[in-house]
Design a protein around this motif. Structure first.
Motif, PDB file in Angstrom:
ATOM      1  N   TYR A 193       0.820  -1.213   0.000  1.00  0.00           N
ATOM      2  CA  TYR A 193       0.000   0.000   0.000  1.00  0.00           C
ATOM      3  C   TYR A 193       0.855   1.265   0.000  1.00  0.00           C
ATOM      4  N   SER A 194       2.085   1.161  -0.487  1.00  0.00           N
ATOM      5  CA  SER A 194       2.968   2.338  -0.521  1.00  0.00           C
ATOM      6  C   SER A 194       3.397   2.616  -1.950  1.00  0.00           C
ATOM      7  N   SER A 195       3.626   3.888  -2.247  1.00  0.00           N
ATOM      8  CA  SER A 195       4.142   4.239  -3.567  1.00  0.00           C
ATOM      9  C   SER A 195       5.648   3.995  -3.589  1.00  0.00           C
ATOM     10  N   VAL A 196       6.215   3.995  -4.788  1.00  0.00           N
ATOM     11  CA  VAL A 196       7.666   3.842  -4.930  1.00  0.00           C
ATOM     12  C   VAL A 196       8.365   4.947  -4.133  1.00  0.00           C
ATOM     13  N   ASP A 197       7.877   6.177  -4.289  1.00  0.00           N
ATOM     14  CA  ASP A 197       8.518   7.311  -3.596  1.00  0.00           C
ATOM     15  C   ASP A 197       8.509   7.128  -2.080  1.00  0.00           C
ATOM     16  N   ASN A 202      11.536   6.024   2.823  1.00  0.00           N
ATOM     17  CA  ASN A 202      11.689   5.204   4.028  1.00  0.00           C
ATOM     18  C   ASN A 202      13.116   4.634   4.117  1.00  0.00           C
ATOM     19  N   ILE A 203      13.572   4.014   3.020  1.00  0.00           N
ATOM     20  CA  ILE A 203      14.914   3.411   3.022  1.00  0.00           C
ATOM     21  C   ILE A 203      15.985   4.499   3.128  1.00  0.00           C
ATOM     22  N   PHE A 204      15.773   5.581   2.388  1.00  0.00           N
ATOM     23  CA  PHE A 204      16.750   6.684   2.376  1.00  0.00           C
ATOM     24  C   PHE A 204      16.979   7.210   3.804  1.00  0.00           C
ATOM     25  N   LYS A 205      15.872   7.362   4.545  1.00  0.00           N
ATOM     26  CA  LYS A 205      15.977   7.885   5.920  1.00  0.00           C
ATOM     27  C   LYS A 205      16.741   6.910   6.815  1.00  0.00           C
ATOM     28  N   LYS A 206      16.461   5.622   6.638  1.00  0.00           N
ATOM     29  CA  LYS A 206      17.157   4.620   7.467  1.00  0.00           C
ATOM     30  C   LYS A 206      18.658   4.633   7.160  1.00  0.00           C
ATOM     31  N   LEU A 207      18.996   4.796   5.890  1.00  0.00           N
ATOM     32  CA  LEU A 207      20.413   4.821   5.516  1.00  0.00           C
ATOM     33  C   LEU A 207      21.068   6.102   6.028  1.00  0.00           C
ATOM     34  N   ASP A 208      20.332   7.197   5.890  1.00  0.00           N
ATOM     35  CA  ASP A 208      20.838   8.489   6.346  1.00  0.00           C
ATOM     36  C   ASP A 208      21.189   8.423   7.843  1.00  0.00           C
ATOM     37  N   ALA A 209      20.331   7.745   8.597  1.00  0.00           N
ATOM     38  CA  ALA A 209      20.565   7.617  10.047  1.00  0.00           C
ATOM     39  C   ALA A 209      21.836   6.819  10.320  1.00  0.00           C
ATOM     40  N   LYS A 210      22.249   6.007   9.344  1.00  0.00           N
ATOM     41  CA  LYS A 210      23.480   5.217   9.521  1.00  0.00           C
ATOM     42  C   LYS A 210      24.687   5.913   8.872  1.00  0.00           C
ATOM     43  N   GLY A 211      24.464   7.150   8.434  1.00  0.00           N
ATOM     44  CA  GLY A 211      25.582   7.915   7.872  1.00  0.00           C
ATOM     45  C   GLY A 211      25.816   7.698   6.394  1.00  0.00           C
ATOM     46  N   ILE A 212      24.875   7.024   5.706  1.00  0.00           N
ATOM     47  CA  ILE A 212      25.033   6.833   4.255  1.00  0.00           C
ATOM     48  C   ILE A 212      24.337   7.997   3.558  1.00  0.00           C
ATOM     49  N   THR A 213      25.113   8.839   2.929  1.00  0.00           N
ATOM     50  CA  THR A 213      24.561  10.041   2.316  1.00  0.00           C
ATOM     51  C   THR A 213      24.879  10.071   0.814  1.00  0.00           C
ATOM     52  N   PRO A 214      24.128  10.883   0.056  1.00  0.00           N
ATOM     53  CA  PRO A 214      24.350  10.922  -1.389  1.00  0.00           C
ATOM     54  C   PRO A 214      25.760  11.365  -1.744  1.00  0.00           C
TER      55      PRO A 214
END
Ligand code: CDP
Length: 217
Positions: A193-197, A202-214
């Motif tokens: 029930y979620s869009s691709v975006d 969701n994943i981007f935020k979890k990675l960001d919290a672990k220090g993985i940035t663009p």
């Protein structure tokens, strides 16, 4: 040396390709679609009228075929004897037998080695069935994207593609070598029930919290 790998696994039509492509784009990582590699070998076997269940014929095919991993603008693609099969990768003929080819240990060994090669060259979002369990078991960034069978069948039909996802899932989950499975340390995300975006965010935020940035490409 191995760069950062984000492993994305899941069943057919769970939305993992769209999510992986968009996530890689946002992070500036290369996007590696390992399913396309199994599909390309399947396409080539069909072109040569090789029985996908005949292990020795497929082995001979692999020994006599040039396989090349390439990237272009953050997107991976795969050449078989110098040819990119393009749209033929998702033909009904390939859909029907790709799981048979993918169940052969020799095919997996050859393609897995090439998949690992991508991460030696650059950070990658790698999508498939066994990425968190077999290809990159040591990456701490693993996601398993799921969706209900009804939603997945509807998504594939909505793309106008003839694809028996239930049958493919059954074969992929029960094969001996590297079956589709949730890695014990993977985060499961239900995309029904979620869009691709929304899933990407969701994943981007979890990675960001672990220090993985663009990063810039
Ligand atoms: O896009 P979809 O989820 O329908 O499939 P895909 O990712 O293109 O993968 C096609 C087939 O390749 C799967 O059904 C598996 O049989 C095989 N595959 C695999 O065995 N291991 C992978 N890492 C990726 C795909």
């Amino acid at each position: 040396m191995q760069h950062i790998v984000i492993a994305i696994d899941g069943p057919a039509a769970s939305g993992k390709s769209s999510v992986s492509r968009a996530l890689a784009q946002r992070l500036g990582f290369v996007y590696v679609n390992t399913g396309a590699m199994y599909r390309a070998v399947t396409w080539h076997a069909l072109q040569l009228a090789i029985d996908p269940s005949d292990a020795s014929a497929v082995e001979h095919l692999l020994e006599t075929t040039a396989l090349e991993c390439c990237t272009d603008g953050g997107q991976s693609y795969f050449l078989i004897n110098g040819v990119d099969p393009g749209e033929a990768l998702v033909s009904p003929q390939v859909n029907a037998v790709v799981s048979k080819i993918a169940s052969q240990p020799l095919v997996r060994r050859r393609l897995v080695a090439m998949q690992r090669g991508y991460a030696e060259r650059q950070p990658a979002v790698v999508e498939g069935r066994d990425i968190g369990t077999v290809v990159f078991p040591n990456t701490p960034h693993k996601f398993y994207i799921d969706a209900s069978p009804e939603v997945r069948a509807a998504r594939r039909a909505g793309q106008g593609l003839h694809d028996s996802v239930v049958q493919r899932d059954a074969m992929d989950s029960t094969r001996k070598d590297s079956p589709l499975a949730v890695a014990p340390d993977a985060e499961v995300i239900d995309s029904s029930y979620s869009s691709v975006d929304e899933v990407v965010e969701n994943i981007f935020k979890k990675l960001d919290a672990k220090g993985i940035t663009p990063q810039a490409r």
